[in-house]
Design a protein around this motif. Structure first.
Motif, PDB file in Angstrom:
ATOM      1  N   ILE A 132      44.226  26.934  48.059  1.00 40.14           N
ATOM      2  CA  ILE A 132      43.494  27.121  49.308  1.00 40.14           C
ATOM      3  C   ILE A 132      43.052  28.577  49.462  1.00 40.14           C
ATOM      4  CG2 ILE A 132      43.768  27.188  51.829  1.00 40.14           C
ATOM      5  CD1 ILE A 132      45.604  24.702  51.508  1.00 40.14           C
ATOM      6  N   THR A 133      43.968  29.492  49.149  1.00 41.70           N
ATOM      7  CA  THR A 133      43.670  30.920  49.319  1.00 41.70           C
ATOM      8  C   THR A 133      42.606  31.394  48.333  1.00 41.70           C
ATOM      9  OG1 THR A 133      45.932  31.276  50.123  1.00 41.70           O
ATOM     10  CG2 THR A 133      44.711  33.223  49.389  1.00 41.70           C
ATOM     11  N   TYR A 177      46.150  25.611  38.114  1.00 38.24           N
ATOM     12  CA  TYR A 177      44.740  25.471  38.458  1.00 38.24           C
ATOM     13  C   TYR A 177      44.305  26.550  39.442  1.00 38.24           C
ATOM     14  CZ  TYR A 177      40.329  23.331  39.824  1.00 38.24           C
ATOM     15  OH  TYR A 177      38.993  23.107  40.081  1.00 38.24           O
ATOM     16  N   ALA A 178      45.182  26.875  40.398  1.00 42.38           N
ATOM     17  CA  ALA A 178      44.852  27.928  41.366  1.00 42.38           C
ATOM     18  C   ALA A 178      44.595  29.251  40.659  1.00 42.38           C
ATOM     19  CB  ALA A 178      45.991  28.083  42.373  1.00 42.38           C
ATOM     20  N   LEU A 179      45.345  29.529  39.615  1.00 51.69           N
ATOM     21  CA  LEU A 179      45.139  30.761  38.848  1.00 51.69           C
ATOM     22  C   LEU A 179      43.774  30.761  38.166  1.00 51.69           C
ATOM     23  CD1 LEU A 179      48.732  31.081  37.412  1.00 51.69           C
ATOM     24  CD2 LEU A 179      47.545  32.904  38.645  1.00 51.69           C
ATOM     25  N   GLN A 180      43.340  29.608  37.680  1.00 49.56           N
ATOM     26  CA  GLN A 180      42.017  29.529  37.074  1.00 49.56           C
ATOM     27  C   GLN A 180      40.913  29.773  38.105  1.00 49.56           C
ATOM     28  OE1 GLN A 180      42.904  25.613  34.779  1.00 49.56           O
ATOM     29  NE2 GLN A 180      41.279  26.645  33.661  1.00 49.56           N
ATOM     30  N   VAL A 181      41.084  29.202  39.291  1.00 46.90           N
ATOM     31  CA  VAL A 181      40.101  29.433  40.353  1.00 46.90           C
ATOM     32  C   VAL A 181      40.086  30.914  40.738  1.00 46.90           C
ATOM     33  CG1 VAL A 181      39.466  28.902  42.737  1.00 46.90           C
ATOM     34  CG2 VAL A 181      40.307  27.079  41.229  1.00 46.90           C
ATOM     35  N   ALA A 182      41.286  31.499  40.859  1.00 44.39           N
ATOM     36  CA  ALA A 182      41.387  32.916  41.212  1.00 44.39           C
ATOM     37  C   ALA A 182      40.704  33.794  40.167  1.00 44.39           C
ATOM     38  CB  ALA A 182      42.846  33.316  41.367  1.00 44.39           C
ATOM     39  N   ALA A 183      40.786  33.383  38.909  1.00 42.71           N
ATOM     40  CA  ALA A 183      40.153  34.155  37.835  1.00 42.71           C
ATOM     41  C   ALA A 183      38.642  34.206  38.008  1.00 42.71           C
ATOM     42  CB  ALA A 183      40.516  33.547  36.480  1.00 42.71           C
ATOM     43  N   SER A 184      38.067  33.142  38.544  1.00 43.54           N
ATOM     44  CA  SER A 184      36.617  33.128  38.763  1.00 43.54           C
ATOM     45  C   SER A 184      36.229  33.863  40.045  1.00 43.54           C
ATOM     46  CB  SER A 184      36.109  31.681  38.818  1.00 43.54           C
ATOM     47  OG  SER A 184      36.594  31.003  39.962  1.00 43.54           O
ATOM     48  N   VAL A 185      37.144  33.926  41.001  1.00 41.03           N
ATOM     49  CA  VAL A 185      36.859  34.592  42.273  1.00 41.03           C
ATOM     50  C   VAL A 185      37.020  36.103  42.152  1.00 41.03           C
ATOM     51  CG1 VAL A 185      37.558  34.807  44.705  1.00 41.03           C
ATOM     52  CG2 VAL A 185      37.530  32.555  43.601  1.00 41.03           C
ATOM     53  N   TRP A 186      38.063  36.540  41.419  1.00 43.32           N
ATOM     54  CA  TRP A 186      38.350  37.966  41.236  1.00 43.32           C
ATOM     55  C   TRP A 186      38.340  38.278  39.739  1.00 43.32           C
ATOM     56  CZ3 TRP A 186      41.811  35.197  44.659  1.00 43.32           C
ATOM     57  CH2 TRP A 186      41.491  35.380  46.018  1.00 43.32           C
ATOM     58  N   PRO A 187      37.155  38.399  39.157  1.00 39.51           N
ATOM     59  CA  PRO A 187      37.012  38.498  37.695  1.00 39.51           C
ATOM     60  C   PRO A 187      37.704  39.696  37.052  1.00 39.51           C
ATOM     61  CG  PRO A 187      34.934  38.960  38.817  1.00 39.51           C
ATOM     62  CD  PRO A 187      35.852  38.407  39.840  1.00 39.51           C
ATOM     63  N   LYS A 188      37.976  40.753  37.818  1.00 39.96           N
ATOM     64  CA  LYS A 188      38.662  41.905  37.224  1.00 39.96           C
ATOM     65  C   LYS A 188      40.088  41.536  36.786  1.00 39.96           C
ATOM     66  CE  LYS A 188      36.079  45.581  39.574  1.00 39.96           C
ATOM     67  NZ  LYS A 188      36.157  46.755  40.477  1.00 39.96           N
ATOM     68  N   ALA A 207      39.398  30.126  49.650  1.00 41.88           N
ATOM     69  CA  ALA A 207      39.014  30.937  50.810  1.00 41.88           C
ATOM     70  C   ALA A 207      38.501  32.296  50.362  1.00 41.88           C
ATOM     71  CB  ALA A 207      40.204  31.099  51.757  1.00 41.88           C
ATOM     72  N   GLY A 208      39.068  32.818  49.282  1.00 38.41           N
ATOM     73  CA  GLY A 208      38.601  34.086  48.733  1.00 38.41           C
ATOM     74  C   GLY A 208      37.165  33.992  48.260  1.00 38.41           C
ATOM     75  N   ARG A 209      36.781  32.845  47.750  1.00 38.49           N
ATOM     76  CA  ARG A 209      35.400  32.654  47.313  1.00 38.49           C
ATOM     77  C   ARG A 209      34.425  32.753  48.492  1.00 38.49           C
ATOM     78  NH1 ARG A 209      34.131  30.318  42.640  1.00 38.49           N
ATOM     79  NH2 ARG A 209      36.052  29.086  42.506  1.00 38.49           N
ATOM     80  N   LYS A 210      34.905  32.361  49.678  1.00 36.19           N
ATOM     81  CA  LYS A 210      34.085  32.421  50.883  1.00 36.19           C
ATOM     82  C   LYS A 210      34.172  33.779  51.582  1.00 36.19           C
ATOM     83  CE  LYS A 210      32.799  28.011  51.032  1.00 36.19           C
ATOM     84  NZ  LYS A 210      31.372  27.574  51.025  1.00 36.19           N
ATOM     85  N   GLY A 211      35.094  34.627  51.112  1.00 31.86           N
ATOM     86  CA  GLY A 211      35.272  35.919  51.755  1.00 31.86           C
ATOM     87  C   GLY A 211      36.251  35.896  52.909  1.00 31.86           C
ATOM     88  N   TRP A 212      36.995  34.807  53.066  1.00 31.19           N
ATOM     89  CA  TRP A 212      37.934  34.677  54.177  1.00 31.19           C
ATOM     90  C   TRP A 212      39.326  35.177  53.810  1.00 31.19           C
ATOM     91  CZ3 TRP A 212      36.385  28.852  54.520  1.00 31.19           C
ATOM     92  CH2 TRP A 212      35.054  28.755  54.969  1.00 31.19           C
ATOM     93  N   ALA A 213      39.637  35.242  52.525  1.00 29.87           N
ATOM     94  CA  ALA A 213      40.948  35.699  52.066  1.00 29.87           C
ATOM     95  C   ALA A 213      40.749  36.812  51.047  1.00 29.87           C
ATOM     96  CB  ALA A 213      41.745  34.547  51.443  1.00 29.87           C
TER      97      ALA A 213
END
Length: 223
Positions: free
Chosen positions: A77-78, A141-152, A81-87
Motif C-alpha cells: 500500500i505504501t 512484491y512490495a519491494l519490486q513495486v518500491a524499486a520502480s517508485v524509488w529507482p535510486k 501511495a509513494g507512486r502517487k506522491g502520498w507516501a
C-alpha cells in the motif's frame, strides 16, 4: 441564419466546457477520496515500534499485534501511495526495517522470511517463530513495486526481493506437486505439506517474481 449558427456554437462550447468541468471534478474527487483513504489507513494502523521501524497493527480491542500478511500489504500500500506522491520512501523503509528486524530463523540460520506474528502479551512483545507464505509473497512484491517508485534504491530492493523469493522456494514449496505450502512449518512429513491455501495464490506476483529471478519454478507454481 447566421445568428442561429452562432447560438448553436455557443451552446456547444458551453456543453463542452461544462462536461470538462464535471469530468475534472469527478476525477479530482476520486483522487481526493483515495488519498484521504490512504492517509486515514496510515494514521489508524501504522504504529511506531522504534525510531526507524513501524509495523501495521493488526490487533483488535486496543491490543497490539503485527503479522507478516499485514506488514506485506502495508508495504505494498505504501509503495503504491509513494507512486502517487502520498507516501515517502522513508515511510516505506520504516515498514521494511520492521520486517528486517523480525526475520525467521530456521535451524540457527536467519532466513529472508518474516516471523508470522508478534504480539503484546502483558506488556512483553512475543514472537510466533513460523512463516506465512502469503505475507512473504506480499513483502517480496512490495519491494519490486518500491524499486520502480524509488529507482535510486532499485538494486537494494530487488536484491532483497530475490532473496525472499529464493527462501520461499526453499522453505515454503512442495517440489513434488510444484505448489507453495502454507508456511515453513508445513514440511514434507506433515499432512499440511499438500495443502494449498487460496490466499497464497497470486498469479501476478508469481509472474513478477519469475521475471525478476529467472527461476522457472515460479512459472510452474503459477501453472
Amino acid at each position: 441564419m447566421v445568428l442561429n449558427k452562432k447560438i448553436w456554437v455557443a451552446v456547444g462550447l458551453i456543453i463542452v466546457a461544462f462536461t470538462s468541468i464535471l469530468v475534472y471534478a469527478r476525477l479530482h474527487n476520486e483522487q481526493s477520496v483515495t488519498a484521504n483513504t490512504y492517509q486515514t489507513w496510515q494514521k489508524t494502523f501504522v504504529t511506531r515500534q522504534s525510531a526507524q521501524a513501524t509495523y501495521v497493527n493488526a490487533g483488535v480491542d486496543g491490543k497490539k499485534m503485527a503479522m507478516s500478511e499485514a506488514q506485506g500489504l502495508g508495504m505494498l500500500i505504501t509503495a503504491q501511495a509513494g507512486r502517487k506522491g502520498w507516501a515517502s520512501q522513508a515511510d516505506f523503509d520504516h515498514l521494511l526495517a520492521y520486517y528486517q528486524q523480525n526475520r525467521l530463523v530456521v535451524a540457527n540460520q536467519q532466513t529472508h522470511l518474516m516471523n508470522w506474528r508478534q504480539r503484546d502479551v502483558k506488556g512483553a512483545w512475543r514472537t510466533d517463530a513460523h512463516s506465512a507464505t502469503d505475507g512473504d509473497l506480499y513483502i517480496a512484491y512490495a519491494l519490486q513495486v518500491a524499486a520502480s517508485v524509488w529507482p535510486k534504491q532499485a538494486t537494494t530492493y530487488n536484491t532483497l526481493a530475490k532473496a525472499i523469493a529464493a527462501d520461499i522456494l526453499r522453505y515454503e514449496y512442495n517440489d513434488q506437486q510444484q505448489l507453495l505450502t502454507v508456511g515453513d512449518w508445513a514440511t514434507a512429513d506433515t499432512a499440511a505439506y499438500r495443502v494449498m491455501r487460496t490466499s497464497d495464490v497470486m498469479p501476478s506476483v508469481f509472474a513478477s517474481l519469475a521475471k525478476l529471478t529467472n527461476d522457472q519454478r515460479w512459472g510452474q507454481v503459477s501453472d
